[in-house]
Structure formats: C-alpha cells, structure tokens
Design a protein around this motif. Structure first.
Motif, PDB file in Angstrom:
ATOM      1  N   VAL A 350     -48.594  11.859  -3.918  1.00  0.00           N
ATOM      2  CA  VAL A 350     -49.312  10.610  -4.159  1.00  0.00           C
ATOM      3  C   VAL A 350     -49.532  10.410  -5.660  1.00  0.00           C
ATOM      4  CG1 VAL A 350     -51.462   9.360  -3.760  1.00  0.00           C
ATOM      5  CG2 VAL A 350     -50.396  10.629  -1.893  1.00  0.00           C
ATOM      6  N   LYS A 351     -49.886  11.475  -6.363  1.00  0.00           N
ATOM      7  CA  LYS A 351     -50.084  11.362  -7.808  1.00  0.00           C
ATOM      8  C   LYS A 351     -48.790  10.991  -8.521  1.00  0.00           C
ATOM      9  CE  LYS A 351     -53.844  14.756  -7.843  1.00  0.00           C
ATOM     10  NZ  LYS A 351     -54.223  16.144  -8.201  1.00  0.00           N
ATOM     11  N   ARG A 352     -47.670  11.554  -8.076  1.00  0.00           N
ATOM     12  CA  ARG A 352     -46.387  11.197  -8.671  1.00  0.00           C
ATOM     13  C   ARG A 352     -46.094   9.712  -8.462  1.00  0.00           C
ATOM     14  NH1 ARG A 352     -41.549  13.723  -9.794  1.00  0.00           N
ATOM     15  NH2 ARG A 352     -42.881  15.245 -10.839  1.00  0.00           N
ATOM     16  N   LEU A 353     -46.376   9.214  -7.254  1.00  0.00           N
ATOM     17  CA  LEU A 353     -46.140   7.801  -6.971  1.00  0.00           C
ATOM     18  C   LEU A 353     -47.044   6.915  -7.822  1.00  0.00           C
ATOM     19  CD1 LEU A 353     -45.719   7.918  -3.086  1.00  0.00           C
ATOM     20  CD2 LEU A 353     -43.944   7.401  -4.769  1.00  0.00           C
ATOM     21  N   MET A 354     -48.253   7.362  -8.101  1.00  0.00           N
ATOM     22  CA  MET A 354     -49.156   6.601  -8.965  1.00  0.00           C
ATOM     23  C   MET A 354     -48.598   6.498 -10.386  1.00  0.00           C
ATOM     24  SD  MET A 354     -52.794   8.224  -7.683  1.00  0.00           S
ATOM     25  CE  MET A 354     -53.706   7.539  -9.063  1.00  0.00           C
ATOM     26  N   ILE A 355     -48.075   7.605 -10.901  1.00  0.00           N
ATOM     27  CA  ILE A 355     -47.500   7.595 -12.244  1.00  0.00           C
ATOM     28  C   ILE A 355     -46.247   6.730 -12.294  1.00  0.00           C
ATOM     29  CG2 ILE A 355     -46.351   9.026 -13.977  1.00  0.00           C
ATOM     30  CD1 ILE A 355     -49.356   9.287 -14.054  1.00  0.00           C
ATOM     31  N   ILE A 356     -45.394   6.853 -11.286  1.00  0.00           N
ATOM     32  CA  ILE A 356     -44.168   6.042 -11.245  1.00  0.00           C
ATOM     33  C   ILE A 356     -44.521   4.558 -11.226  1.00  0.00           C
ATOM     34  CG2 ILE A 356     -42.210   5.393  -9.795  1.00  0.00           C
ATOM     35  CD1 ILE A 356     -41.966   8.338  -8.998  1.00  0.00           C
ATOM     36  N   ASN A 357     -45.538   4.187 -10.471  1.00  0.00           N
ATOM     37  CA  ASN A 357     -45.943   2.785 -10.422  1.00  0.00           C
ATOM     38  C   ASN A 357     -46.315   2.260 -11.802  1.00  0.00           C
ATOM     39  OD1 ASN A 357     -46.819   0.256  -9.249  1.00  0.00           O
ATOM     40  ND2 ASN A 357     -48.915   0.998  -9.484  1.00  0.00           N
ATOM     41  N   SER A 358     -46.935   3.092 -12.614  1.00  0.00           N
ATOM     42  CA  SER A 358     -47.414   2.640 -13.928  1.00  0.00           C
ATOM     43  C   SER A 358     -46.340   2.657 -15.014  1.00  0.00           C
ATOM     44  CB  SER A 358     -48.600   3.513 -14.379  1.00  0.00           C
ATOM     45  OG  SER A 358     -48.185   4.836 -14.661  1.00  0.00           O
ATOM     46  N   LEU A 359     -45.251   3.399 -14.822  1.00  0.00           N
ATOM     47  CA  LEU A 359     -44.227   3.495 -15.853  1.00  0.00           C
ATOM     48  C   LEU A 359     -43.521   2.158 -16.042  1.00  0.00           C
ATOM     49  CD1 LEU A 359     -42.549   6.968 -15.110  1.00  0.00           C
ATOM     50  CD2 LEU A 359     -44.118   6.387 -16.970  1.00  0.00           C
ATOM     51  N   PHE A 360     -43.440   1.710 -17.279  1.00  0.00           N
ATOM     52  CA  PHE A 360     -42.782   0.455 -17.666  1.00  0.00           C
ATOM     53  C   PHE A 360     -43.441  -0.779 -17.061  1.00  0.00           C
ATOM     54  CE2 PHE A 360     -39.390   3.752 -17.254  1.00  0.00           C
ATOM     55  CZ  PHE A 360     -39.277   4.027 -18.609  1.00  0.00           C
ATOM     56  N   GLY A 361     -44.630  -0.611 -16.504  1.00  0.00           N
ATOM     57  CA  GLY A 361     -45.333  -1.722 -15.895  1.00  0.00           C
ATOM     58  C   GLY A 361     -45.527  -1.520 -14.413  1.00  0.00           C
ATOM     59  N   ASP A 362     -46.727  -1.842 -13.904  1.00  0.00           N
ATOM     60  CA  ASP A 362     -47.012  -1.608 -12.494  1.00  0.00           C
ATOM     61  C   ASP A 362     -46.471  -2.751 -11.626  1.00  0.00           C
ATOM     62  OD1 ASP A 362     -48.774  -3.709 -12.863  1.00  0.00           O
ATOM     63  OD2 ASP A 362     -50.580  -2.479 -12.765  1.00  0.00           O
ATOM     64  N   ALA A 363     -46.767  -2.692 -10.336  1.00  0.00           N
ATOM     65  CA  ALA A 363     -46.228  -3.674  -9.395  1.00  0.00           C
ATOM     66  C   ALA A 363     -46.693  -5.085  -9.729  1.00  0.00           C
ATOM     67  CB  ALA A 363     -46.627  -3.296  -7.966  1.00  0.00           C
ATOM     68  N   ASP A 364     -47.960  -5.246 -10.094  1.00  0.00           N
ATOM     69  CA  ASP A 364     -48.470  -6.585 -10.422  1.00  0.00           C
ATOM     70  C   ASP A 364     -47.775  -7.154 -11.655  1.00  0.00           C
ATOM     71  OD1 ASP A 364     -50.198  -6.466  -8.286  1.00  0.00           O
ATOM     72  OD2 ASP A 364     -51.918  -5.810  -9.475  1.00  0.00           O
ATOM     73  N   TYR A 365     -47.548  -6.314 -12.655  1.00  0.00           N
ATOM     74  CA  TYR A 365     -46.862  -6.757 -13.872  1.00  0.00           C
ATOM     75  C   TYR A 365     -45.442  -7.201 -13.551  1.00  0.00           C
ATOM     76  CZ  TYR A 365     -44.584  -6.403 -18.440  1.00  0.00           C
ATOM     77  OH  TYR A 365     -43.856  -6.657 -19.583  1.00  0.00           O
ATOM     78  N   HIS A 366     -44.751  -6.426 -12.729  1.00  0.00           N
ATOM     79  CA  HIS A 366     -43.378  -6.794 -12.381  1.00  0.00           C
ATOM     80  C   HIS A 366     -43.334  -8.007 -11.458  1.00  0.00           C
ATOM     81  CE1 HIS A 366     -42.263  -2.959 -14.223  1.00  0.00           C
ATOM     82  NE2 HIS A 366     -41.037  -3.456 -14.270  1.00  0.00           N
ATOM     83  N   GLN A 367     -44.396  -8.208 -10.672  1.00  0.00           N
ATOM     84  CA  GLN A 367     -44.478  -9.438  -9.883  1.00  0.00           C
ATOM     85  C   GLN A 367     -44.513 -10.652 -10.803  1.00  0.00           C
ATOM     86  OE1 GLN A 367     -44.968  -9.917  -6.156  1.00  0.00           O
ATOM     87  NE2 GLN A 367     -44.207 -11.846  -6.993  1.00  0.00           N
ATOM     88  N   GLN A 368     -45.248 -10.557 -11.901  1.00  0.00           N
ATOM     89  CA  GLN A 368     -45.306 -11.653 -12.865  1.00  0.00           C
ATOM     90  C   GLN A 368     -43.952 -11.879 -13.531  1.00  0.00           C
ATOM     91  OE1 GLN A 368     -48.481 -10.671 -15.589  1.00  0.00           O
ATOM     92  NE2 GLN A 368     -50.008 -10.561 -13.962  1.00  0.00           N
ATOM     93  N   LEU A 369     -43.266 -10.782 -13.890  1.00  0.00           N
ATOM     94  CA  LEU A 369     -41.937 -10.916 -14.487  1.00  0.00           C
ATOM     95  C   LEU A 369     -40.962 -11.554 -13.497  1.00  0.00           C
ATOM     96  CD1 LEU A 369     -41.451  -7.503 -16.367  1.00  0.00           C
ATOM     97  CD2 LEU A 369     -42.206  -9.696 -17.311  1.00  0.00           C
ATOM     98  N   PHE A 370     -41.058 -11.144 -12.234  1.00  0.00           N
ATOM     99  CA  PHE A 370     -40.173 -11.690 -11.208  1.00  0.00           C
ATOM    100  C   PHE A 370     -40.427 -13.187 -11.032  1.00  0.00           C
ATOM    101  CE2 PHE A 370     -39.203 -12.849  -6.830  1.00  0.00           C
ATOM    102  CZ  PHE A 370     -37.931 -12.324  -6.667  1.00  0.00           C
ATOM    103  N   ALA A 371     -41.699 -13.575 -10.965  1.00  0.00           N
ATOM    104  CA  ALA A 371     -42.040 -14.988 -10.792  1.00  0.00           C
ATOM    105  C   ALA A 371     -41.530 -15.816 -11.969  1.00  0.00           C
ATOM    106  CB  ALA A 371     -43.549 -15.146 -10.631  1.00  0.00           C
ATOM    107  N   ALA A 372     -41.701 -15.286 -13.179  1.00  0.00           N
ATOM    108  CA  ALA A 372     -41.228 -16.013 -14.356  1.00  0.00           C
ATOM    109  C   ALA A 372     -39.713 -16.167 -14.328  1.00  0.00           C
ATOM    110  CB  ALA A 372     -41.666 -15.287 -15.624  1.00  0.00           C
ATOM    111  N   LEU A 373     -39.020 -15.138 -13.854  1.00  0.00           N
ATOM    112  CA  LEU A 373     -37.562 -15.182 -13.824  1.00  0.00           C
ATOM    113  C   LEU A 373     -37.053 -16.192 -12.798  1.00  0.00           C
ATOM    114  CD1 LEU A 373     -34.886 -13.942 -14.844  1.00  0.00           C
ATOM    115  CD2 LEU A 373     -35.067 -12.263 -13.007  1.00  0.00           C
ATOM    116  N   VAL A 374     -37.586 -16.143 -11.587  1.00  0.00           N
ATOM    117  CA  VAL A 374     -37.076 -17.037 -10.540  1.00  0.00           C
ATOM    118  C   VAL A 374     -37.504 -18.471 -10.750  1.00  0.00           C
ATOM    119  CG1 VAL A 374     -36.974 -15.172  -8.845  1.00  0.00           C
ATOM    120  CG2 VAL A 374     -39.031 -16.577  -8.984  1.00  0.00           C
ATOM    121  N   ASN A 375     -38.575 -18.696 -11.518  1.00  0.00           N
ATOM    122  CA  ASN A 375     -39.040 -20.061 -11.782  1.00  0.00           C
ATOM    123  C   ASN A 375     -38.434 -20.654 -13.036  1.00  0.00           C
ATOM    124  OD1 ASN A 375     -40.711 -20.220  -9.502  1.00  0.00           O
ATOM    125  ND2 ASN A 375     -42.373 -19.150 -10.547  1.00  0.00           N
TER     126      ASN A 375
END
Length: 383
Positions: A350-375
């Motif tokens: 679980v701790k490894r998954l927490m760190i992976i989520n934060s590397l280069f940006g977490d899920a919420d950050y990438h959701q914003q990047l995805f929204a900006a890209l598709v829009n």
C-alpha cells in the motif's frame, strides 16, 4: 491487436519472477531495504549480469534496444516483489536522459557503466515550490566564462543518496514557470558545492534533497534551453513504467487478499464465503483489470507512436492512482488488524502504491491534464 509477449520478453519475465521468488520473500525484502541506500549492491550486480540493465538502451551502446513492452514486463514483475533496486532512477530516468540528449562522448563514457552496474544516477527536477509542475524551476544556471555554474536546491531526488552523477534541471533564462529557458546539466555528485540530505520515503526507498552552491557542471545534456522538450518523453516513459510497477503491486495484493480470505475463519467458516466480502474482492479484481487493460492500450500506443498515446498515458496514471487507493484500502480492511501491522507485507504494498501515485503528479493532477488535453480544439492540438 496482439498482446502476446515475444519469446525474449517471456524469458525476461520468467527470469525476473524467479529472481523475486528466490530473493524477495518478505523478510528478505525487509533486510534489503534496511541496507545502506535502501537496496542491495549485490542484487544490482545480478541485474547487470542478467542483462536487465541493458534492456532500454540502444544496441550501439551495448544495450538490448528494448521498447515500452519490455519496460512493462520488467517493472510489473518488480512491482509484484516490491523490488527496491533503483531501476527507475538510474536506468529509466538518468540513463534515458543520457541516451536522448548527451554528447556521443558522454554516452560512450557512462551508458556502458550503467549497463555494467558500475554507475548510479539520479534525475534532480523537483523543487520545494514546484508541487507537480516540472517547469516551476528557480535553480539557476549561469555562465562563468566558458563554464556553467549551478545555484539552487532540488527535493525528492530518487536515488539521490547513492547516485554518482546527477542530471539537474535548471533555469538559464525566462520566468519561473516557463517551459522555455530550461536546460539539463550533468553534475558529478562529488563536485565542490554539492550537499545532499538523505532520507527514506514512506515505502522505505531512499531520496535526497540536493543543494548546489556555485557548482561547476560536467556537461550540458541536449541543447541549451531545450531541457523541457528533451525530458518530456523520458518522463512519459517513466510514467508508463511506474504504472506497470503499480499493476504488479495490485496483482500481488489481490492474490494475497484472496488467499487470506480463503484461509481465515470466522464463525466456523472461511471469511471468503461471506457474500459481502466476495463483492469487495470482485471490486478489487475489476479495478486491477481496468488498470491492466489501460496499461496495454498505453503501451501499444507508445510503441506505435499513436496520436492518442499521451491521452492514454494520462488516463492510465489517473486509473492507476485511484485503483491503487481502492485495492490498498480494501486489502487492509479485509486483513483486519493484521493488515495495519509491519508483520505482513500488505502495508508495504500500500505504501508503494501511495508513492507511485504521487510520482510526477497524483491522480487528480493527471485528471486535470487529461481534461485539458481532450478539451483542446483539434486544430490547436495539431499545432
């Protein structure tokens, strides 16, 4: 679309799975993480002897010439065993940047050393104020005659304690968050003016804060001012790699949780017979399969240089972050109180998954990047 592995990829997967089964039992893994720098130098030499360190590098530099599928195979198996050796930091990031932008002389000097397991590296890009914005850089690079000199600080430098060399992202021109004016510099870790503060992250792996005071650089990686364009595809490769690593960890968590639910008894029966818990395990399995499907899509898109490759990658990072949180939380709850202790491997996954989520940006950050890209209008995206 053919998702079958080649014979070589199957051999790589099987050899890593065998290594993990023989060297990364839970107690063995804890002993490795407790070592200096959080990994085993002996294991790293084994990686070199087995050829794993050569896989992403071009054949002219002594590598295997592997691509995204090969990386996926390696990192997924590493994730299943919580392998602690710094493959991401040294091979994928540091080595990838060298291969992409270094001069031929620098590549000839250092890539064979990486492949031989003789050189550790790190990519220093984040700063205290950056959060997830890699262009938010205040570390300065200035010319002193013919020599570039660095001043500033970098944080959360993966493998920063063990690294012999750093590639440092610094600003030589432009405003604080501009993409233009960023350059990559190769720095020797023993250079005068380099200081590092080493610490362990949540998952036990080592990182460092680096400070630079009038540090003379060894070489410029790529063209001056072209750092952002050079590092972007390498960071995208690393995003793909850590998502594969996350998938391996999720698969291991699902297997361990299923086995526990089959053997743990309550009220005279295995808790896995309770329908409510079966539903939760199905949710875990479904989340894992969603990540797997999207990973295969992103890997194939990257390998084929598909126009939708970046959109698939951003969606994958979102999915991996959210699925990791769901699977990790359910695994802990289904294991009960034992899931919270260090006596089981569950919490470490679980701790490894927490760190992976934060590397280069977490899920919420990438959701914003995805929204900006598709829009973005098609005409703007094409430009």
């Amino acid at each position: 679309m053919d998702f079958n592995l080649s014979e070589e990829q199957t051999l790589i997967r099987d050899s890593i799975a065998r290594f993990v089964s023989e060297n990364y039992a839970f107690d063995q893994r804890n002993a490795v993480v407790a070592m200096e720098h959080g990994f085993s130098a002996e294991h790293w030499q084994q990686f070199a002897e087995l050829g794993w360190l050569s896989i992403p590098f071009a054949e002219e530099h002594g590598g295997f010439g592997g691509g995204p599928v090969d990386t996926m195979v390696i990192m997924q198996e590493f994730g299943r065993g919580l392998v602690a050796e710094p493959y991401l930091a040294t091979v994928m990031l540091f080595g990838g940047l060298l291969q992409a932008g270094a001069s031929e002389q620098v590549r000839e000097n250092y890539i064979p050393q990486i492949i031989a397991g003789e050189l550790q590296g790190a990519f220093a890009y984040l700063e205290r104020q950056s959060r997830y914005e890699m262009t938010d850089v205040v570390t300065r690079a200035d010319k002193d005659g013919e020599q570039w000199v660095l001043n500033g600080e970098k944080t959360v430098v993966l493998n920063g304690g063990a690294a012999d060399k750093f590639i440092v992202l610094a600003r030589n021109a432009g405003e604080q968050s501009e993409e233009a004016g960023l350059t990559l510099f190769l720095v020797d870790a023993s250079s005068t003016g380099v200081q590092r503060t080493v610490y362990r992250m949540t998952d036990g792996q080592e990182a460092a804060t680096l400070s630079f005071k009038d540090v003379q650089v060894e070489a410029v990686i790529g063209a001056v001012g072209d750092g952002y364009a050079l590092m972007t595809p390498i960071v995208d490769d690393a995003r793909l790699a850590i998502c594969a690593n996350a998938l391996g960890a999720m698969e291991a968590l699902n297997e361990k949780t299923l086995e526990y639910c089959k053997t743990r008894e309550q009220f005279g029966v295995a808790i896995g017979s309770f329908q409510a818990l079966q539903h939760r395990m199905v949710d875990m399995f479904g989340a894992c399969e969603n990540v797997k499907s999207l990973l295969l899509r992103a890997v194939c898109a990257a390998q084929d240089d598909d126009v939708d490759a970046r959109r698939s990658l951003l969606a994958l990072k979102v999915m991996a972050g959210r699925a990791g949180r769901l699977i990790g939380g359910e695994a802990i709850q289904l294991h009960g109180g034992m899931g919270m202790t260090d006596e089981l491997s569950i919490g470490f996954f679980v701790k490894r998954l927490m760190i992976i989520n934060s590397l280069f940006g977490d899920a919420d950050y990438h959701q914003q990047l995805f929204a900006a890209l598709v829009n973005t209008p098609a005409s703007s995206a094409a430009a």
